[in-house]
Scaffold this active site. Structure first.
Site, short mmCIF file in Angstrom:
data_model
loop_
_atom_site.label_atom_id
_atom_site.label_comp_id
_atom_site.label_asym_id
_atom_site.label_seq_id
_atom_site.Cartn_x
_atom_site.Cartn_y
_atom_site.Cartn_z
N TYR A 161 24.04 -18.45 -5.69
CA TYR A 161 25.51 -18.44 -5.71
C TYR A 161 26.05 -19.44 -6.74
O TYR A 161 26.95 -19.13 -7.52
CB TYR A 161 26.00 -18.78 -4.30
CG TYR A 161 27.50 -18.78 -4.13
CD1 TYR A 161 28.21 -17.58 -3.99
CD2 TYR A 161 28.21 -19.97 -4.07
CE1 TYR A 161 29.58 -17.58 -3.81
CE2 TYR A 161 29.58 -19.98 -3.89
CZ TYR A 161 30.26 -18.79 -3.76
OH TYR A 161 31.63 -18.80 -3.59
N VAL A 162 25.47 -20.65 -6.73
CA VAL A 162 25.95 -21.70 -7.64
C VAL A 162 25.68 -21.29 -9.09
O VAL A 162 26.53 -21.48 -9.97
CB VAL A 162 25.30 -23.06 -7.30
CG1 VAL A 162 25.66 -24.11 -8.34
CG2 VAL A 162 25.74 -23.51 -5.91
P1 NAP Z 1 35.33 -12.55 1.54
O1 NAP Z 1 36.33 -12.86 2.60
O2 NAP Z 1 33.90 -12.37 1.90
O3 NAP Z 1 35.84 -11.26 0.71
C1 NAP Z 1 35.10 -10.80 -0.37
C2 NAP Z 1 35.84 -9.66 -1.04
O4 NAP Z 1 35.06 -9.22 -2.18
C3 NAP Z 1 36.01 -8.45 -0.15
O5 NAP Z 1 37.27 -7.88 -0.41
C4 NAP Z 1 34.90 -7.51 -0.61
O6 NAP Z 1 35.21 -6.14 -0.45
C5 NAP Z 1 34.85 -7.82 -2.08
N1 NAP Z 1 33.55 -7.50 -2.68
C6 NAP Z 1 32.36 -8.11 -2.46
N2 NAP Z 1 31.39 -7.53 -3.20
C7 NAP Z 1 32.00 -6.54 -3.91
C8 NAP Z 1 31.52 -5.58 -4.84
N3 NAP Z 1 30.24 -5.52 -5.20
N4 NAP Z 1 32.42 -4.69 -5.37
C9 NAP Z 1 33.73 -4.73 -5.01
N5 NAP Z 1 34.22 -5.63 -4.14
C10 NAP Z 1 33.36 -6.51 -3.58
O7 NAP Z 1 35.34 -13.71 0.41
P2 NAP Z 1 36.39 -14.87 0.11
O8 NAP Z 1 36.00 -16.06 0.89
O9 NAP Z 1 37.77 -14.35 0.18
O10 NAP Z 1 35.99 -15.19 -1.41
C11 NAP Z 1 36.64 -14.61 -2.52
C12 NAP Z 1 36.10 -15.26 -3.78
O11 NAP Z 1 36.30 -16.67 -3.73
C13 NAP Z 1 34.61 -15.05 -3.97
O12 NAP Z 1 34.30 -14.89 -5.33
C14 NAP Z 1 34.02 -16.36 -3.46
O13 NAP Z 1 32.76 -16.62 -4.02
C15 NAP Z 1 35.08 -17.34 -3.91
N6 NAP Z 1 35.08 -18.60 -3.17
C16 NAP Z 1 35.32 -18.62 -1.82
C17 NAP Z 1 35.35 -19.84 -1.15
C18 NAP Z 1 35.64 -19.94 0.32
O14 NAP Z 1 35.55 -21.07 0.85
N7 NAP Z 1 35.99 -18.88 1.01
C19 NAP Z 1 35.09 -21.01 -1.85
C20 NAP Z 1 34.83 -20.95 -3.21
C21 NAP Z 1 34.85 -19.74 -3.86
P3 NAP Z 1 34.70 -5.29 0.86
O15 NAP Z 1 35.24 -5.99 2.06
O16 NAP Z 1 35.29 -3.95 0.67
O17 NAP Z 1 33.21 -5.28 0.79
#
Ligand code: NAP
Length: 253
Positions: A161-162
């Site tokens: 991931y990192v």
């Molecule tokens: P999440 O709640 O798990 O949601 C992920 C989203 O990405 C969902 O809408 C999912 O769609 C979509 N997705 C995943 N794989 C996909 C693919 N191959 N094609 C199309 N859509 C895809 O994640 P989140 O926490 O909101 O994170 C959003 C972003 O912020 C990510 O890049 C994550 O790495 C980054 N981030 C999050 C945090 C945190 O603390 N939450 C911290 C740092 C960075 P489906 O539901 O339809 O599968």
């Protein structure tokens, strides 16, 4: 004088941070030049996608859902063409979709590594490549990539991931340099610990430990990140490019 809505594509719009970004861009009136018709791309969550479209039905903007796996080059080209056609153009691309497959490197399989790189980093290449010709020919556009604070400081159990999120930062800076002369800005946001399905997977003990290290003493909300996206898309951010903004409650200061 009536101002026209902008046109935005958001990946991973069904849940968490992406969902908040879709809502922010489709309803924001506090930043100049942000209010957008939005096409969001998602992978699996059909019900959540439909729910979000319905929720925003009465806004002044149009919101479309498009199902595609952004890890696949071909599927992404098809989805972005469809999005641009439905929107009638593109002004903003928000590369937000992402996954985790956490485990220590000793136990990490090749598939764990490849899946995360493809969903988090290759997807950013796939989507950016698919919109770039349009943005270059209109000589304007904003790209915002969602990285992570762990790309800045590392994290055990998340080498895949990192690596993907650090790759996103390098990609952001290189493309920012390539397209600056065409009036396009490219920036990254590095969220800290944000409440979403991704972080709900952590145990209470892991969460408590994390919060202990956050100077502001609490986890962030998806809206905290969405507001930064809106700012970076706004007219006020016209002179900002190639930067990484940590939105993390002070975690990495
Ligand atoms: P999440 O709640 O798990 O949601 C992920 C989203 O990405 C969902 O809408 C999912 O769609 C979509 N997705 C995943 N794989 C996909 C693919 N191959 N094609 C199309 N859509 C895809 O994640 P989140 O926490 O909101 O994170 C959003 C972003 O912020 C990510 O890049 C994550 O790495 C980054 N981030 C999050 C945090 C945190 O603390 N939450 C911290 C740092 C960075 P489906 O539901 O339809 O599968």
């Amino acid at each position: 004088m009536e101002t026209k809505n902008k046109k935005a594509i958001v990946t991973g719009g069904t849940r968490g941070i992406g969902r908040a970004i879709v809502k922010e861009l489709a309803t924001n009136t506090s930043y100049k030049g942000v209010l957008s018709d939005v096409a969001f791309i998602y992978n699996k969550s059909d019900e959540a996608a439909q729910h979000l479209v319905n929720e925003l039905k009465n806004s002044q903007t149009k919101v479309f859902a498009i199902k595609a796996d952004v890890a696949s080059f071909e599927e992404t080209q098809r989805a972005i063409s469809e999005a641009i056609e439905k929107l009638g153009g593109i002004d903003f691309l928000i590369n937000n979709a992402g996954i985790t497959r956490d485990t220590l490197l000793l136990r990490m399989s090749e598939k764990d590594f490849d899946d995360v790189i493809d969903a988090n980093l290759k997807s950013v290449f796939n989507c950016t490549k698919a919109v770039l010709k349009n943005l270059v020919s209109q000589r304007s556009g904003r790209i915002v990539n969602i990285s992570s604070v762990v790309a800045l400081i590392g994290n055990p159990g998340q080498a895949n991931y990192v690596a993907s999120k650090a790759g996103v930062i390098g990609f952001t800076k290189s493309v920012a340099r390539e397209v600056a002369s065409r009036g396009i800005t490219v920036n990254a946001i590095a969220p800290g610990f944000i409440k979403s399905d991704m972080t709900d997977k952590l145990t209470d003990e892991q969460k408590q430990k994390l919060v202990h290290n956050i100077p502001l003493g609490k986890i962030g909300t998806p809206e905290n990140i969405a507001k930064m996206v809106a700012f970076l898309c706004s007219d006020d951010a016209e002179y900002i490019t190639g930067q990484v903004f940590a939105v993390d409650g002070g975690l990495t200061m």
